[in-house]
Design a protein around this motif. Structure first.
Motif, PDB file in Angstrom:
ATOM      1  N   SER A  20       0.802  -1.313   0.185  1.00 41.41           N
ATOM      2  CA  SER A  20       0.146   0.038  -0.150  1.00 41.41           C
ATOM      3  C   SER A  20       0.669   1.339  -0.005  1.00 41.41           C
ATOM      4  O   SER A  20       1.995   1.258   0.190  1.00 41.41           O
ATOM      5  N   ALA A  21       0.337   2.264  -0.218  1.00 44.54           N
ATOM      6  CA  ALA A  21       1.165   3.690  -0.286  1.00 44.54           C
ATOM      7  C   ALA A  21       1.555   3.759   0.929  1.00 44.54           C
ATOM      8  O   ALA A  21       2.491   4.507   1.340  1.00 44.54           O
ATOM      9  N   THR A  22       0.696   3.482   2.343  1.00 40.41           N
ATOM     10  CA  THR A  22       1.409   3.734   3.485  1.00 40.41           C
ATOM     11  C   THR A  22       2.685   2.773   3.936  1.00 40.41           C
ATOM     12  O   THR A  22       3.578   3.302   4.400  1.00 40.41           O
ATOM     13  N   GLU A  23       2.468   1.476   3.407  1.00 37.50           N
ATOM     14  CA  GLU A  23       3.629   0.935   3.492  1.00 37.50           C
ATOM     15  C   GLU A  23       4.854   1.278   2.882  1.00 37.50           C
ATOM     16  O   GLU A  23       6.081   1.222   3.145  1.00 37.50           O
ATOM     17  N   VAL A  24       4.771   1.664   1.629  1.00 42.19           N
ATOM     18  CA  VAL A  24       5.818   2.162   0.860  1.00 42.19           C
ATOM     19  C   VAL A  24       6.636   3.477   1.455  1.00 42.19           C
ATOM     20  O   VAL A  24       7.797   3.578   1.370  1.00 42.19           O
ATOM     21  N   LYS A  25       5.512   4.361   1.877  1.00 44.72           N
ATOM     22  CA  LYS A  25       6.155   5.366   2.708  1.00 44.72           C
ATOM     23  C   LYS A  25       6.942   5.008   3.810  1.00 44.72           C
ATOM     24  O   LYS A  25       7.866   5.683   4.096  1.00 44.72           O
ATOM     25  N   ALA A  26       6.410   4.123   4.687  1.00 42.02           N
ATOM     26  CA  ALA A  26       7.275   3.695   5.759  1.00 42.02           C
ATOM     27  C   ALA A  26       8.696   2.900   5.504  1.00 42.02           C
ATOM     28  O   ALA A  26       9.494   3.337   6.089  1.00 42.02           O
ATOM     29  N   ALA A  27       8.772   2.275   4.220  1.00 42.71           N
ATOM     30  CA  ALA A  27       9.770   1.624   3.996  1.00 42.71           C
ATOM     31  C   ALA A  27      10.872   2.667   3.213  1.00 42.71           C
ATOM     32  O   ALA A  27      12.077   2.620   3.404  1.00 42.71           O
ATOM     33  N   LYS A  28      10.386   3.632   2.602  1.00 42.47           N
ATOM     34  CA  LYS A  28      11.195   4.653   2.231  1.00 42.47           C
ATOM     35  C   LYS A  28      11.628   5.453   3.489  1.00 42.47           C
ATOM     36  O   LYS A  28      13.073   5.586   3.491  1.00 42.47           O
ATOM     37  N   SER A  29      10.926   5.669   4.413  1.00 41.62           N
ATOM     38  CA  SER A  29      11.485   6.405   5.551  1.00 41.62           C
ATOM     39  C   SER A  29      12.459   5.669   6.514  1.00 41.62           C
ATOM     40  O   SER A  29      13.517   6.267   6.756  1.00 41.62           O
ATOM     41  N   GLU A  30      12.280   4.502   6.182  1.00 45.30           N
ATOM     42  CA  GLU A  30      13.218   3.548   7.258  1.00 45.30           C
ATOM     43  C   GLU A  30      14.583   3.358   6.264  1.00 45.30           C
ATOM     44  O   GLU A  30      15.741   3.146   6.981  1.00 45.30           O
ATOM     45  N   VAL A  31      14.631   3.348   4.973  1.00 45.16           N
ATOM     46  CA  VAL A  31      15.867   3.340   4.101  1.00 45.16           C
ATOM     47  C   VAL A  31      16.638   4.442   4.588  1.00 45.16           C
ATOM     48  O   VAL A  31      17.931   4.491   4.711  1.00 45.16           O
ATOM     49  N   ALA A  32      15.739   5.691   4.481  1.00 48.33           N
ATOM     50  CA  ALA A  32      16.501   7.083   4.619  1.00 48.33           C
ATOM     51  C   ALA A  32      17.155   7.029   6.171  1.00 48.33           C
ATOM     52  O   ALA A  32      18.199   7.691   6.546  1.00 48.33           O
ATOM     53  N   SER A  33      16.544   6.423   7.422  1.00 47.41           N
ATOM     54  CA  SER A  33      16.864   6.205   8.413  1.00 47.41           C
ATOM     55  C   SER A  33      18.195   5.532   8.774  1.00 47.41           C
ATOM     56  O   SER A  33      19.000   5.822   9.642  1.00 47.41           O
ATOM     57  N   ILE A  34      18.087   4.471   7.902  1.00 45.52           N
ATOM     58  CA  ILE A  34      19.493   3.817   7.907  1.00 45.52           C
ATOM     59  C   ILE A  34      20.704   4.556   7.630  1.00 45.52           C
ATOM     60  O   ILE A  34      21.700   4.418   8.412  1.00 45.52           O
ATOM     61  N   GLU A  35      20.399   5.244   6.649  1.00 43.11           N
ATOM     62  CA  GLU A  35      21.946   6.065   6.454  1.00 43.11           C
ATOM     63  C   GLU A  35      21.990   7.180   7.301  1.00 43.11           C
ATOM     64  O   GLU A  35      23.319   7.358   7.821  1.00 43.11           O
ATOM     65  N   ALA A  36      20.909   7.736   7.954  1.00 41.33           N
ATOM     66  CA  ALA A  36      20.869   9.015   8.962  1.00 41.33           C
ATOM     67  C   ALA A  36      21.467   8.390  10.205  1.00 41.33           C
ATOM     68  O   ALA A  36      22.491   8.754  10.819  1.00 41.33           O
ATOM     69  N   ARG A  37      21.262   7.132  10.757  1.00 40.41           N
ATOM     70  CA  ARG A  37      21.802   6.387  11.771  1.00 40.41           C
ATOM     71  C   ARG A  37      23.504   6.217  11.783  1.00 40.41           C
ATOM     72  O   ARG A  37      24.108   6.505  12.649  1.00 40.41           O
ATOM     73  N   ALA A  38      23.559   5.683  10.570  1.00 36.73           N
ATOM     74  CA  ALA A  38      25.174   5.505  10.074  1.00 36.73           C
ATOM     75  C   ALA A  38      25.830   6.474  10.196  1.00 36.73           C
ATOM     76  O   ALA A  38      26.906   6.552  10.769  1.00 36.73           O
ATOM     77  N   SER A  39      25.372   7.873   9.746  1.00 42.70           N
ATOM     78  CA  SER A  39      26.246   8.953   9.479  1.00 42.70           C
ATOM     79  C   SER A  39      26.208   9.757  11.013  1.00 42.70           C
ATOM     80  O   SER A  39      27.246  10.137  11.315  1.00 42.70           O
ATOM     81  N   LYS A  40      25.210   9.415  11.822  1.00 46.99           N
ATOM     82  CA  LYS A  40      25.298   9.900  13.135  1.00 46.99           C
ATOM     83  C   LYS A  40      26.319   9.008  14.009  1.00 46.99           C
ATOM     84  O   LYS A  40      26.775   9.675  14.823  1.00 46.99           O
ATOM     85  N   ALA A  41      26.259   7.743  13.847  1.00 51.27           N
ATOM     86  CA  ALA A  41      27.270   6.867  14.575  1.00 51.27           C
ATOM     87  C   ALA A  41      28.660   7.391  13.963  1.00 51.27           C
ATOM     88  O   ALA A  41      29.611   7.239  15.021  1.00 51.27           O
ATOM     89  N   ALA A  42      28.859   7.689  12.846  1.00 48.18           N
ATOM     90  CA  ALA A  42      30.131   7.919  12.604  1.00 48.18           C
ATOM     91  C   ALA A  42      30.661   9.345  12.828  1.00 48.18           C
ATOM     92  O   ALA A  42      31.826   9.726  13.012  1.00 48.18           O
ATOM     93  N   ASN A  43      29.580  10.090  12.940  1.00 46.46           N
ATOM     94  CA  ASN A  43      30.058  11.423  13.482  1.00 46.46           C
ATOM     95  C   ASN A  43      29.124  11.946  14.668  1.00 46.46           C
ATOM     96  O   ASN A  43      28.517  12.986  14.436  1.00 46.46           O
TER      97      ASN A  43
END
Length: 246
Positions: free
Chosen positions: A107-130
């Motif tokens: 569904s559109a809601t599931e697509v939205k949640a998955a996109k947000s989670e993918v973005a969060s993976i990068e954000a968490r990695a960047s935060k952990a590195a810096n």
């Protein structure tokens, strides 16, 4: 000088819009999330077809809804996604299957949640590195590591190639500023499409230097950017023809 260029990197290239989370994360949500660069699942998706990955992701979400006692994704909150469904436990390939609505299973809601989670993976990695916010180059390097950890389907997308090139250019510039006189860690790739886009950023800088109105220069107008897009299209057409013969 390069700091201004980095601002341009972030402002001039606009990949397809990412949607935001369905609600503000609670304190419990934040604590429950890992800073790892890639989520994991209990099964190895690398050996599965992408269609099977999508089917398994569909089953995973359905199991989560059953735990919630809800029908599909009606009124699903961020706490539901991460506390009960635990979407963060899906690996990058499964998340991409949902984010691209592979097989029209989501569904559109599931697509939205998955996109947000993918973005969060990068954000968490960047935060952990810096963590202190004092080493932007380390954060940029972490973002590249996350992108390189994507599955083959995501890496075959035009969006991934463009983001990977922008991340490489950003890291190399930041590392040069921070460690003057020292070579940056190698972040090059053998992906020919990405390499065209990386070259396009250099062409953009040159065109800005000679333009009467530097702000009007667009990376999409550079020769290498056009070559990158054309090469990507030809690779997609070749793959489609190959699959059609199977």
């Amino acid at each position: 000088m390069f700091s201004a260029y980095l601002k341009y990197v972030g402002s001039s290239y606009h990949p397809p819009a990412e949607t935001t989370k369905t609600s503000t994360p609670s304190t419990l949500d934040r604590r429950s999330r890992t800073t790892a660069t890639q989520s994991t699942t209990t099964t190895d998706t690398d050996k599965k077809s992408f269609s099977q990955v999508a089917v398994d992701a569909r089953k995973f979400l359905n199991a989560g809804y059953q735990k919630l006692g809800k029908v599909a994704d009606a009124a699903t909150t961020d706490q539901d996604w991460h506390g009960t469904i635990r979407i963060q436990n899906l690996d990058r390939r499964a998340l991409y299957a949902i984010a691209t609505n592979h097989g029209s299973l989501f569904s559109a809601t599931e697509v939205k949640a998955a996109k947000s989670e993918v973005a969060s993976i990068e954000a968490r990695a960047s935060k952990a590195a810096n963590p202190r916010g004092t080493d932007a180059a380390a954060a940029a390097k972490a973002a590249i590591t996350v992108l390189d950890g994507a599955g083959p389907e995501e890496k075959a997308s035009l969006d991934w190639a463009q983001r990977r090139a922008a991340a490489q250019v950003q890291y190399q510039g930041l590392a040069k500023e921070r460690h003057q006189g020292r070579a940056a860690l190698s972040v090059e790739t053998d992906n020919p499409v990405v390499n065209h886009f990386v070259k396009a950023w250099s062409e953009l800088e040159k065109s800005k230097a000679y333009a009467q109105d530097p702000a009007s220069a667009r990376i999409e107008d550079t020769p290498s950017w056009s070559k990158g897009v054309s090469l990507w299209k030809s690779l997609q057409e070749s793959q489609t023809k190959t699959l059609g013969r199977l």
